[in-house]
Design an enzyme around this catalytic site. Structure first.
Site, PDB file in Angstrom:
ATOM      1  N   ALA A 262      -0.190   1.295  -3.011  1.00  0.00           N
ATOM      2  CA  ALA A 262       0.266   2.329  -3.932  1.00  0.00           C
ATOM      3  C   ALA A 262      -0.872   3.306  -4.174  1.00  0.00           C
ATOM      4  O   ALA A 262      -2.007   3.050  -3.757  1.00  0.00           O
ATOM      5  CB  ALA A 262       0.703   1.716  -5.258  1.00  0.00           C
ATOM      6  N   MET A 263      -0.549   4.398  -4.867  1.00  0.00           N
ATOM      7  CA  MET A 263      -1.549   5.449  -5.071  1.00  0.00           C
ATOM      8  C   MET A 263      -1.398   6.057  -6.456  1.00  0.00           C
ATOM      9  O   MET A 263      -0.299   6.392  -6.881  1.00  0.00           O
ATOM     10  CB  MET A 263      -1.372   6.511  -3.964  1.00  0.00           C
ATOM     11  CG  MET A 263      -2.288   7.692  -4.085  1.00  0.00           C
ATOM     12  SD  MET A 263      -4.039   7.205  -3.858  1.00  0.00           S
ATOM     13  CE  MET A 263      -4.820   8.419  -4.912  1.00  0.00           C
ATOM     14  N   GLU A 264      -2.558   6.244  -7.102  1.00  0.00           N
ATOM     15  CA  GLU A 264      -2.612   6.585  -8.519  1.00  0.00           C
ATOM     16  C   GLU A 264      -2.549   8.075  -8.830  1.00  0.00           C
ATOM     17  O   GLU A 264      -3.055   8.495  -9.874  1.00  0.00           O
ATOM     18  CB  GLU A 264      -3.902   6.013  -9.100  1.00  0.00           C
ATOM     19  CG  GLU A 264      -5.202   6.706  -8.618  1.00  0.00           C
ATOM     20  CD  GLU A 264      -5.921   5.986  -7.481  1.00  0.00           C
ATOM     21  OE1 GLU A 264      -5.257   5.235  -6.741  1.00  0.00           O
ATOM     22  OE2 GLU A 264      -7.133   6.181  -7.345  1.00  0.00           O
ATOM     23  N   ASN A 265      -1.949   8.912  -7.984  1.00  0.00           N
ATOM     24  CA  ASN A 265      -1.872  10.351  -8.237  1.00  0.00           C
ATOM     25  C   ASN A 265      -1.554  10.624  -9.706  1.00  0.00           C
ATOM     26  O   ASN A 265      -0.683   9.986 -10.284  1.00  0.00           O
ATOM     27  CB  ASN A 265      -0.774  10.966  -7.378  1.00  0.00           C
ATOM     28  CG  ASN A 265      -0.819  10.452  -5.967  1.00  0.00           C
ATOM     29  OD1 ASN A 265      -1.794  10.639  -5.279  1.00  0.00           O
ATOM     30  ND2 ASN A 265       0.237   9.755  -5.555  1.00  0.00           N
ATOM     31  N   HIS A 297      -2.465  -1.748 -12.029  1.00  0.00           N
ATOM     32  CA  HIS A 297      -3.656  -1.186 -11.382  1.00  0.00           C
ATOM     33  C   HIS A 297      -3.551   0.342 -11.298  1.00  0.00           C
ATOM     34  O   HIS A 297      -4.472   1.058 -11.710  1.00  0.00           O
ATOM     35  CB  HIS A 297      -3.810  -1.802  -9.988  1.00  0.00           C
ATOM     36  CG  HIS A 297      -4.974  -1.299  -9.217  1.00  0.00           C
ATOM     37  ND1 HIS A 297      -6.176  -1.966  -9.161  1.00  0.00           N
ATOM     38  CD2 HIS A 297      -5.140  -0.182  -8.468  1.00  0.00           C
ATOM     39  CE1 HIS A 297      -7.023  -1.287  -8.418  1.00  0.00           C
ATOM     40  NE2 HIS A 297      -6.420  -0.192  -7.968  1.00  0.00           N
ATOM     41  N   GLU A 298      -2.445   0.825 -10.775  1.00  0.00           N
ATOM     42  CA  GLU A 298      -2.311   2.280 -10.612  1.00  0.00           C
ATOM     43  C   GLU A 298      -2.282   2.963 -11.976  1.00  0.00           C
ATOM     44  O   GLU A 298      -2.874   4.016 -12.161  1.00  0.00           O
ATOM     45  CB  GLU A 298      -1.059   2.634  -9.804  1.00  0.00           C
ATOM     46  CG  GLU A 298      -0.957   1.950  -8.447  1.00  0.00           C
ATOM     47  CD  GLU A 298      -2.192   2.038  -7.578  1.00  0.00           C
ATOM     48  OE1 GLU A 298      -2.959   3.003  -7.707  1.00  0.00           O
ATOM     49  OE2 GLU A 298      -2.416   1.108  -6.768  1.00  0.00           O
TER      50      GLU A 298
END
Ligand code: B3K
Ligand code: ZN
Length: 866
Positions: A262-265, A297-298
């Site tokens: 996943a990605m925290e944009n 986390h994200e």
């Protein structure tokens, strides 16, 4: 002409940018094959940059349509354009703020690397970390350039999302504004035919936040758990770290084709759908556990990563180590803390210790890289988290919280370094952390040796450390190691209460007056004691403390530290397996008896009991054999583990059957820790019982299963027992569910007889549903073999190596990140015998000789061959 070899980027070469950005405006006209990106960027000279310095804009694979400065179009003579970017010489720039305008065209459909703007089954989405934004438009694509973004998206697709808050929208367009300055790697855009699972959250200070999880139509019923995890994460970060959310909306999008988890944009997290979608029928307890941890986390990155980011990519652990530590704390609070700690240490040893012991070993803060995507590693993440855990242990929870408060206060809105991070601890505790900093600048897993004894009425404990050489770092300095110690008498009663010993030199000796300890504990003075060392795994080290087996049995039965209790059993099992590998004694009945007592102990968490019955993995055993001076034989390791499991199952059969029959949490499935723990122990019993009873019990469980946890447990137990029909039954039921089919692909390989594993993997790559360009499906098959079935991968014929290398080469041409990651299958090759080493060398050489190899894979293979 051959491309010049890519040059390493070095930490020591870091220079501040010549220009900073006041504001970014982007317009996207989305078309699958020809998306136009119009940018207007307000630059100003950076007082810390070079006077009259060049304007450096990164850009890759962009078709430049036009560009201008302060409205004046630039001609090709005004700038230098290379495949890596565009430079406008300083002499052509105003010495004051100016506006850059540009229009470029990109081809999302052709983007199979899944970095930048790409298409996933008709949905536009982005992945910019680490350096994907440069594939979207010309920009200073470095994390120390932060700016507010305003984005307009034009497209016929119904849902158009970007970072920040929505500002306005109409038929075929939407606009978004993100007021918080951010680096380009946090940019995101999504456009697709999506539906939302919605909720709301009120922050501690009363701000209302609209929450939405966006998925494909049909998946909206699988979002409730991720949403619940999100709300719990938001509350937890307020309560434990005093951190509130800072926008009006928080969006999560599930994407099927995604290179990682996943990605925290900012305000628009993008997730691999595997870590969002869950229903009891399709997701296992483990999947739920991952969803909770990754959502957290994200979300936690919003402060540790987004509000405070990294100055450069060498500082990656600044956000990743800290955020992993925070998500570990969160999961420990939500579930069982001891079980979480054991699971985290299992992961750390399996992935990070393995990395640290091989050719890819690197510092938690690396000093050079060729491709930064290769450094999103277990060392940066998991060891990075261990360093924060140690810091907290060393300064105590209150000073830790004070240091974090100072960090947020002092550095909000900045791009920081590890030096900044350590300084807040130094300032709060008035101490010097320069020696602790070595943890960030030295690779390798330290070894701690311990010896102890009683003499003249005093208990002595001697601790010493060495840090092994790693590639490029032959000599190491001692690090600061917090070692939590305690001790019990031979009956298991605690005589030395838990004490923190800080080993900061090559060695130290601690001493206690034994009579005083005994009096304090209300015990008789024993003639010897049993130490419990490195409790809670208080430091990421390899502990060498030749504790006799009988003492470890005492710890397994009595240690008040659950981690060390588990560790005592685990080390006894490991030693037995090692002895069996070298033709020595098999299991001591006393070990089975002790493990049976733990398994039967209803005062203990069932998840802990299940962990106590689990064996070290095949890869752990290969490393253990190597450490013991043996050359590991993967087939022998497989056989010995199976043999041990059979003997254990036979020894404990009545207990296992009783547990199996009484632990059923019933048909009302909940993914909570209690139910998951019961299923975990019950299914551990199921698998072991199959080894002595045959397949009937697992067949009955398969037929009766009402959730995926039980279904997959019965399925894999049957695969291991050689049931040939079960895979077809599973397939018929689940062939339309992509995420469940990933499990089907993986399980058939991971649970195959090693002699058949490569053939099964090969056959599965011919299957119509083997969509190898989908990273999840690719990994299901590849990791199914390389990590799931080590004895199959290491088949002496070399067929496993050939299979992996063929697919890595093929994938590299489409998706270098995924190919490079898979190549770590070869990182342990030096452990093995000369024939296997030669076979693996030949495959690595074949990969290295492939024309047009990506920078990602070339770097990995180069390191592994060195
Ligand atoms: N920060 C991302 C990882 C990006 C990986 C780029 N190759 C996910 C995370 O750690 O939260
Ligand atoms: Zn992260």
């Amino acid at each position: 002409m051959k491309d010049p070899a890519p040059q390493p980027i070095r930490l020591g070469d870091h220079r501040p940018p010549n220009h900073l950005i006041e504001e970014v405006r982007l317009t996207f006209r989305l078309k699958p094959r020809a998306t136009r990106v119009v940018s207007r960027i307000r630059f100003r000279p950076n007082p810390e940059g070079l006077p009259e310095g060049d304007l450096r804009l990164d850009g890759e694979g962009l078709r430049l349509i036009r560009c201008a400065i302060d409205g004046k179009p630039l001609s090709a003579l005004d700038y230098l354009l290379t495949p890596e970017g565009l430079t406008v010489p300083g002499r052509r720039l105003p010495d004051r703020p100016f506006t850059w305008d540009a229009e470029v065209e990109i081809d999302p459909e052709a983007n199979t690397a899944l970095e930048g703007l790409y298409l996933s089954r008709g949905m536009f989405c982005t992945q910019c970390e680490a350096e994907g934004f440069r594939k979207i438009t010309f920009y200073p694509d470095r994390p120390d350039v932060m700016a507010p973004f305003h984005v307009r998206i034009e497209s016929d697709l119904p849902v158009l999302l970007s970072n920040g808050n929505p500002t306005s929208s109409g038929e075929g367009w939407a606009e978004w504004s993100d007021p918080w300055p951010k680096p380009a790697y946090l940019f995101a855009l999504v456009a697709g035919d999506l539906v939302a699972h919605r909720d709301r959250f009120t922050t501690a200070s009363g701000r209302e936040v609209d929450l939405a999880i966006w998925v494909r139509p049909g998946d909206e019923g699988k979002c409730a758990y991720a949403m619940d995890a999100l709300k719990r994460s938001m509350r937890w970060d307020e309560e434990v770290y005093g951190r509130e959310y800072d926008l009006d909306v928080f969006n999560i999008v599930a994407v099927d084709d995604f290179n990682m988890g996943a990605m925290e944009n900012k305000g628009l997290n993008i997730f691999n759908s595997k870590y969002v979608l869950a229903s009891p029928e399709t997701a296992t307890d483990r999947d739920y556990d991952f969803i909770e941890g990754i959502v957290a986390h994200e979300y936690f990155h919003n402060w540790t990563g987004n509000r405070i980011t990294c100055r450069d990519w060498f500082q990656l652990c600044l956000k990743e180590g800290l955020t992993v530590f925070r998500d570990q704390q969160f999961s420990a609070d939500m579930r069982s803390a001891p079980v979480k700690r054991i699971e985290d240490v299992l992961q750390l040893r399996a992935r990070q210790f393995r990395e640290d012991a091989g050719p890819l070993a690197h510092n938690v803060r690396p000093e050079s890289y060729i491709e930064i995507n290769n450094f999103y590693t277990a060392t940066v993440y998991e060891k990075g988290a261990e360093l924060i855990r140690m810091l907290r242990q060393l300064v105590g929870p209150d000073a830790y919280r004070a240091a974090l408060d100072l960090y947020f206060e002092r550095h909000d809105g900045q791009a920081c370094t590890i030096e900044d991070w350590l300084r807040v601890f130094e300032d709060v505790t008035q101490s010097d952390l320069s020696q602790f900093k070595r943890w960030y600048t030295q690779a390798g897993t330290p070894k701690v040796s311990a010896s102890w004894g009683v003499s003249d009425g005093r208990l002595h404990l001697r601790l010493s450390q060495t840090v092994p050489p790693t590639p490029g770092q032959p000599l190491k300095e001692p690090v600061v190691i917090p070692v939590l110690v305690a001790a019990c008498d031979p009956q298991g009663a605690e005589i030395l209460p838990e004490t923190l010993a800080v080993l900061d030199g090559p060695e130290m000796t601690l001493e206690w007056d034994l009579a005083a300890l005994a009096a304090e504990a209300g015990l008789d003075v024993p003639d010897r004691v049993i130490p419990s060392l490195l409790r809670g795994f208080s430091a990421p080290v390899i502990l060498d403390a030749a504790l006799p087996a009988e003492d470890r049995l005492v710890l397994l039965a009595h240690d008040s530290d659950p981690f060390n209790r588990w560790e005592a059993g685990r080390s006894l099992i490991r030693e037995t397996l090692l002895s069996m590998l070298s033709g020595g004694n098999g299991p001591d009945p006393a070990l089975f008896e002790a493990l049976g007592k733990v398994a039967a102990d209803e005062s203990l968490d069932p998840a802990f009991r299940a962990l106590a019955l689990a064996l070290p993995s095949e890869d752990d055993m290969a490393q253990a054999a190597t450490d013991a001076g043996l050359v590991p034989d993967p087939a022998a390791i497989y056989a010995v583990r199976l043999n041990f499991s059979r003997q254990m199952a036979a020894a404990l059969q009545p207990l296992l059957a009783r547990l199996h029959d009484t632990l059923d949490p019933g048909p009302d499935y909940s993914p909570d820790a209690d139910q998951a723990a019961a299923r975990s122990l019950r299914n551990t019993c199921l698998r072991l019982l199959g080894l002595v009873e045959g397949p009937d019990r697992a067949r009955a469980r398969y037929d009766a299963a009402t959730n995926m946890t039980d279904e997959i447990a019965a399925f894999t137990a049957l695969l291991e027992l050689g049931d040939r029909e079960i895979a077809d039954r599973f397939f018929e039921r689940w062939k339309d569910d992509r995420l469940v089919m990933d499990k089907w692909f993986m399980a058939q390989i991971a649970h195959a007889d090693p002699e058949e594993a490569v053939a099964i993997a090969e056959r599965l790559t011919q299957h119509p549903l083997f969509d190898w360009k989908n990273p999840n499906r690719f990994r299901a098959v590849m990791a199914g073999l390389t990590t799931g079935n080590p004895a199959g991968f290491h088949d002496p014929s070399g067929a496993g190596y050939r299979f992996a290398a063929d697919w890595i080469i093929r994938m590299d041409a489409k998706n270098p990140q995924t190919a490079a990651r898979m190549s770590t299958a070869f990182e342990t090759r030096k452990r093995y015998d000369a024939d296997r080493v030669a076979l693996m060398d030949a495959e690595l050489a074949r990969i290295a000789a492939t024309p047009g190899l990506s920078r990602d894979l070339a770097e990995m293979v180069g390191l592994m061959r060195a």
